[in-house]
Design an enzyme around this catalytic site. Structure first.
Site, PDB file in Angstrom:
ATOM      1  N   LYS A  83      -6.766  -8.033  14.263  1.00  0.00           N
ATOM      2  CA  LYS A  83      -5.946  -9.148  14.743  1.00  0.00           C
ATOM      3  C   LYS A  83      -5.574  -8.969  16.212  1.00  0.00           C
ATOM      4  CE  LYS A  83      -6.934 -10.214  11.479  1.00  0.00           C
ATOM      5  NZ  LYS A  83      -7.532  -9.698  10.237  1.00  0.00           N
ATOM      6  N   TYR A  91     -15.063 -12.501   5.149  1.00  0.00           N
ATOM      7  CA  TYR A  91     -13.895 -12.330   6.028  1.00  0.00           C
ATOM      8  C   TYR A  91     -14.222 -11.497   7.266  1.00  0.00           C
ATOM      9  CZ  TYR A  91     -10.515 -14.115   2.617  1.00  0.00           C
ATOM     10  OH  TYR A  91      -9.792 -14.909   1.786  1.00  0.00           O
ATOM     11  N   ILE A  92     -14.763 -10.302   7.022  1.00  0.00           N
ATOM     12  CA  ILE A  92     -14.970  -9.374   8.138  1.00  0.00           C
ATOM     13  C   ILE A  92     -16.056  -9.902   9.071  1.00  0.00           C
ATOM     14  CG2 ILE A  92     -15.833  -7.066   8.747  1.00  0.00           C
ATOM     15  CD1 ILE A  92     -14.359  -5.993   6.308  1.00  0.00           C
ATOM     16  N   GLY A 119      -0.509   4.101   6.803  1.00  0.00           N
ATOM     17  CA  GLY A 119      -0.853   2.681   6.969  1.00  0.00           C
ATOM     18  C   GLY A 119      -2.212   2.304   6.413  1.00  0.00           C
ATOM     19  N   HIS A 177       9.674 -33.068  13.731  1.00  0.00           N
ATOM     20  CA  HIS A 177       8.619 -33.811  14.419  1.00  0.00           C
ATOM     21  C   HIS A 177       8.703 -33.536  15.913  1.00  0.00           C
ATOM     22  CE1 HIS A 177       5.833 -37.033  15.326  1.00  0.00           C
ATOM     23  NE2 HIS A 177       6.680 -37.454  16.262  1.00  0.00           N
ATOM     24  N   GLY A 204     -23.518 -10.464   6.154  1.00  0.00           N
ATOM     25  CA  GLY A 204     -22.384 -10.860   5.319  1.00  0.00           C
ATOM     26  C   GLY A 204     -21.522 -11.905   6.009  1.00  0.00           C
ATOM     27  N   SER A 220      -9.950   1.214  -0.685  1.00  0.00           N
ATOM     28  CA  SER A 220     -11.370   0.892  -0.793  1.00  0.00           C
ATOM     29  C   SER A 220     -12.116   1.410   0.420  1.00  0.00           C
ATOM     30  CB  SER A 220     -11.551  -0.625  -0.900  1.00  0.00           C
ATOM     31  OG  SER A 220     -11.013  -1.248   0.248  1.00  0.00           O
ATOM     32  N   THR A 280      -6.230   1.576   5.579  1.00  0.00           N
ATOM     33  CA  THR A 280      -7.266   0.804   6.263  1.00  0.00           C
ATOM     34  C   THR A 280      -6.644  -0.313   7.094  1.00  0.00           C
ATOM     35  OG1 THR A 280      -8.826   1.260   4.482  1.00  0.00           O
ATOM     36  CG2 THR A 280      -9.323  -0.633   5.880  1.00  0.00           C
TER      37      THR A 280
HETATM   38  P1  NAI Z   1     -16.377 -10.438   1.650  1.00  0.00           P
HETATM   39  O1  NAI Z   1     -16.449 -10.248   0.199  1.00  0.00           O
HETATM   40  O2  NAI Z   1     -15.332 -11.293   2.241  1.00  0.00           O
HETATM   41  O3  NAI Z   1     -17.765 -11.016   2.192  1.00  0.00           O
HETATM   42  C1  NAI Z   1     -18.986 -10.366   1.965  1.00  0.00           C
HETATM   43  C2  NAI Z   1     -20.092 -11.388   2.143  1.00  0.00           C
HETATM   44  O4  NAI Z   1     -21.313 -10.694   2.175  1.00  0.00           O
HETATM   45  C3  NAI Z   1     -20.183 -12.398   1.015  1.00  0.00           C
HETATM   46  O5  NAI Z   1     -20.264 -13.687   1.564  1.00  0.00           O
HETATM   47  C4  NAI Z   1     -21.441 -11.996   0.279  1.00  0.00           C
HETATM   48  O6  NAI Z   1     -22.094 -13.090  -0.315  1.00  0.00           O
HETATM   49  C5  NAI Z   1     -22.260 -11.406   1.411  1.00  0.00           C
HETATM   50  N1  NAI Z   1     -23.268 -10.436   1.001  1.00  0.00           N
HETATM   51  C6  NAI Z   1     -23.173  -9.500   0.031  1.00  0.00           C
HETATM   52  N2  NAI Z   1     -24.307  -8.775  -0.015  1.00  0.00           N
HETATM   53  C7  NAI Z   1     -25.121  -9.252   0.959  1.00  0.00           C
HETATM   54  C8  NAI Z   1     -26.423  -8.910   1.428  1.00  0.00           C
HETATM   55  N3  NAI Z   1     -27.099  -7.904   0.869  1.00  0.00           N
HETATM   56  N4  NAI Z   1     -26.956  -9.609   2.450  1.00  0.00           N
HETATM   57  C9  NAI Z   1     -26.259 -10.633   3.018  1.00  0.00           C
HETATM   58  N5  NAI Z   1     -25.032 -11.000   2.616  1.00  0.00           N
HETATM   59  C10 NAI Z   1     -24.455 -10.312   1.600  1.00  0.00           C
HETATM   60  O7  NAI Z   1     -16.338  -8.937   2.253  1.00  0.00           O
HETATM   61  P2  NAI Z   1     -16.010  -8.414   3.721  1.00  0.00           P
HETATM   62  O8  NAI Z   1     -16.111  -9.503   4.715  1.00  0.00           O
HETATM   63  O9  NAI Z   1     -16.853  -7.214   3.902  1.00  0.00           O
HETATM   64  O10 NAI Z   1     -14.513  -7.981   3.587  1.00  0.00           O
HETATM   65  C11 NAI Z   1     -14.149  -6.930   2.691  1.00  0.00           C
HETATM   66  C12 NAI Z   1     -12.787  -7.171   2.109  1.00  0.00           C
HETATM   67  O11 NAI Z   1     -11.808  -7.074   3.094  1.00  0.00           O
HETATM   68  C13 NAI Z   1     -12.695  -8.541   1.487  1.00  0.00           C
HETATM   69  O12 NAI Z   1     -12.323  -8.373   0.158  1.00  0.00           O
HETATM   70  C14 NAI Z   1     -11.635  -9.258   2.241  1.00  0.00           C
HETATM   71  O13 NAI Z   1     -10.758  -9.915   1.360  1.00  0.00           O
HETATM   72  C15 NAI Z   1     -10.901  -8.151   3.006  1.00  0.00           C
HETATM   73  N6  NAI Z   1     -10.576  -8.625   4.337  1.00  0.00           N
HETATM   74  C16 NAI Z   1      -9.564  -9.509   4.476  1.00  0.00           C
HETATM   75  C17 NAI Z   1      -9.249 -10.015   5.709  1.00  0.00           C
HETATM   76  C18 NAI Z   1      -8.147 -10.992   5.827  1.00  0.00           C
HETATM   77  O14 NAI Z   1      -7.344 -11.081   4.918  1.00  0.00           O
HETATM   78  N7  NAI Z   1      -8.081 -11.752   6.893  1.00  0.00           N
HETATM   79  C19 NAI Z   1      -9.986  -9.632   6.904  1.00  0.00           C
HETATM   80  C20 NAI Z   1     -11.043  -8.721   6.640  1.00  0.00           C
HETATM   81  C21 NAI Z   1     -11.303  -8.238   5.391  1.00  0.00           C
END
Ligand code: NAI
Length: 469
Positions: free
Chosen positions: A52, A186-187, A40, A448, A183, A148, A42
């Site tokens: 979730k 999303y996370i 499964g 509706h 950051g 990743s 990450t």
């Molecule tokens: P992300 O790419 O969504 O957000 C990272 C954020 O950190 C960005 O806003 C960026 O500008 C900021 N950032 C980067 N370097 C920084 C720094 N040095 N200081 C402060 N801010 C900084 O990455 P995240 O949230 O870590 O998620 C990783 C991956 O996992 C994403 O590609 C996301 O698509 C995926 N994910 C998807 C979810 C969903 O589909 N609901 C839930 C969680 C993760």
């Protein structure tokens, strides 16, 4: 275990395991090599699923705690049992990873527990988890689906105790009084919400001057305000230059992203959520000549072919959105391509959902992307305050926004912020998959009173026929 299979897949995550199932359906013999104890990847183990589960539990907690009085429901004595909440989350993960194990057996997929590295373009050497080695050869191809890993910051060492990645943030054994999140993606926003609902003071430090940089700006602005209303604090345009661990807390040095005076932000726990990076370590890609770009991703052509014939790459190790359902799309299409079918994909039709409260969901282009590329568009928006079901439910936050080609009406993008946005976006995805228009949505009869009526209403607005606004 045989020593030759039609297909070898490295990684049993949301890219690799559906690829294995599809390969089996297409009559191929397939072995999937996974170094984790459970299948499964990450998503199931330390990502989408446990987060979730916690998002749902904490939403219930927040609702019962202070969200029901308006409905005439008075609840007393609400208490948090964090241990039980975490145990339930672990049970959900356990059930789903076992489910994938069952699917492997059902589809006669050989699961190999260990770490694979390339010996030749059609041969892998596997260091088995139980000790010893095994060499496997592929007749039709080898697929890299190794996913990743957490991106780290030089100045902030993750120990998964006090300074955590998303993995540690899913298992904190007590609610931190102060949680700093580095950051605003999303996370950071999902897990920040989880701990905020359980009582943490949450501060999100974001390098850029807005949250979720890729999101449609009109939606992101509403989202930002809603999160602030929930008590999440933001330090936008701010960078972290160092993290000092003391006995009881972590002191982060922060300063404006463009330089300026620094200050100290104290937290009990720090979550590092600055993105993820492709994971290709220990594969010995150099040895077989598979190219990797400057960001560590494996470039692929149509059919997920790498530069080495017979080696394919899918999921988070290739360019494109790092979303579980996108990686599954890659896996299925890649295998279909190997079987002689058309393997094309359109990432513009991959929805993205942030599972906060309310949820934010999107598919296709944002208004900013259309502007930047000079594509003409028309906009239709509809707020949930004008949706009768949202009013019945007592949750009228958010809106629906549609973007369409002004001459053909063809949908170019859809964005929903509001309750159940993640479910609602499916309608727009389907419409776009079928090459649908705003007229198609406007003419579709919606029951509706339901929340998806707001999609129809936004389509009506876009066509200048708005009815309830
Ligand atoms: P992300 O790419 O969504 O957000 C990272 C954020 O950190 C960005 O806003 C960026 O500008 C900021 N950032 C980067 N370097 C920084 C720094 N040095 N200081 C402060 N801010 C900084 O990455 P995240 O949230 O870590 O998620 C990783 C991956 O996992 C994403 O590609 C996301 O698509 C995926 N994910 C998807 C979810 C969903 O589909 N609901 C839930 C969680 C993760």
């Amino acid at each position: 275990m045989l020593d030759t299979y039609d297909l070898l897949i490295i990684g049993g995550g949301t890219a690799g395991y559906p690829a294995a199932i599809r390969a089996s359906q297409l009559g191929m013999s397939v072995a999937c090599i996974e170094r984790r104890e459970t299948l499964g990847g990450t998503c199931l183990n330390v990502g989408c699923i446990p987060s979730k589960a916690l998002l749902h539990s904490t939403e219930l907690y927040a609702e019962v705690g202070h969200g029901l009085n308006e409905h005439g429901i008075e609840v007393g004595g609400v208490a948090l049992n964090l241990r039980q909440m975490l145990a339930r989350k672990d049970q959900v993960v356990d059930g789903l990873t076992k489910g994938v194990e069952y699917l492997f057996k059902k589809n006669k997929i050989e699961r190999v527990s260990g770490t694979a590295r390339f010996e030749a373009a059609d041969r892998l050497r596997i260091e088995l988890n139980g000790g010893g080695e095994q060499v496997l050869t592929a007749r039709k191809g080898i697929i890299i689906a190794t996913g990743s890993d957490v991106a780290t910051l030089k100045s902030v060492d993750i120990d998964e105790q006090r300074i955590v990645s998303s993995t540690g943030a899913l298992s904190l054994t007590e609610v931190p009084k102060r949680l700093a999140v580095i950051g605003g993606g999303y996370i950071g926003l999902e897990l920040g919400s989880v701990w905020r609902r359980l009582g943490s003071e949450v501060t999100v430090i974001e390098f850029l001057d807005r949250i979720v940089p890729a999101m449609d700006q009109q939606i992101a602005a509403q989202f930002y305000k809603m999160l602030q209303n929930q008590g999440i604090e933001f330090r936008l345009g701010t960078k972290v230059t160092s993290a000092e661990r003391t006995m009881e807390q972590v002191e982060l040095s922060i300063e404006p992203a463009n330089g300026g005076p620094s200050e100290i932000l104290k937290a009990d726990v720090v979550l590092v959520a600055v993105g993820r990076r492709p994971f290709t370590e220990r594969l010995a890609l150099d040895g077989v000549g598979v190219l990797v770009d400057e960001r560590g991703r494996i470039p692929v052509g149509l059919g997920f072919t790498t530069n080495v014939p017979g080696i394919y790459a899918i999921g988070d190790v290739i360019p494109g959105p790092m979303l579980a359902h996108k990686t599954t799309l890659d896996g299925v299409r890649c295998v279909e391509g190997i079987a002689g079918q058309y393997p094309g994909v359109d990432y513009d039709l991959v929805p993205a959902v942030i599972y906060t409260s309310p949820e934010v969901a999107s598919v296709g282009k944002t208004e900013e992307e259309l502007k930047a590329t000079g594509v003409a568009y028309k906009v239709g928006t509809f707020p949930f305050t004008a949706n009768s079901r949202a009013r019945c439910n007592g949750d009228t936050r958010g809106m629906t926004k549609l973007l369409a080609d002004p001459s053909t009406g063809r949908l170019l993008g859809a964005h929903v912020i509001g309750p159940d946005a993640g479910t609602m976006i499916a309608e727009a995805v389907l419409a776009m998959e079928f090459g649908g228009t705003a007229e198609d949505l406007a003419l579709t009869v919606h029951a509706h009173p339901t929340l998806p009526e707001s999609i129809k209403e936004a389509a009506l607005v876009l066509r200048g026929q708005g009815m309830h606004i």
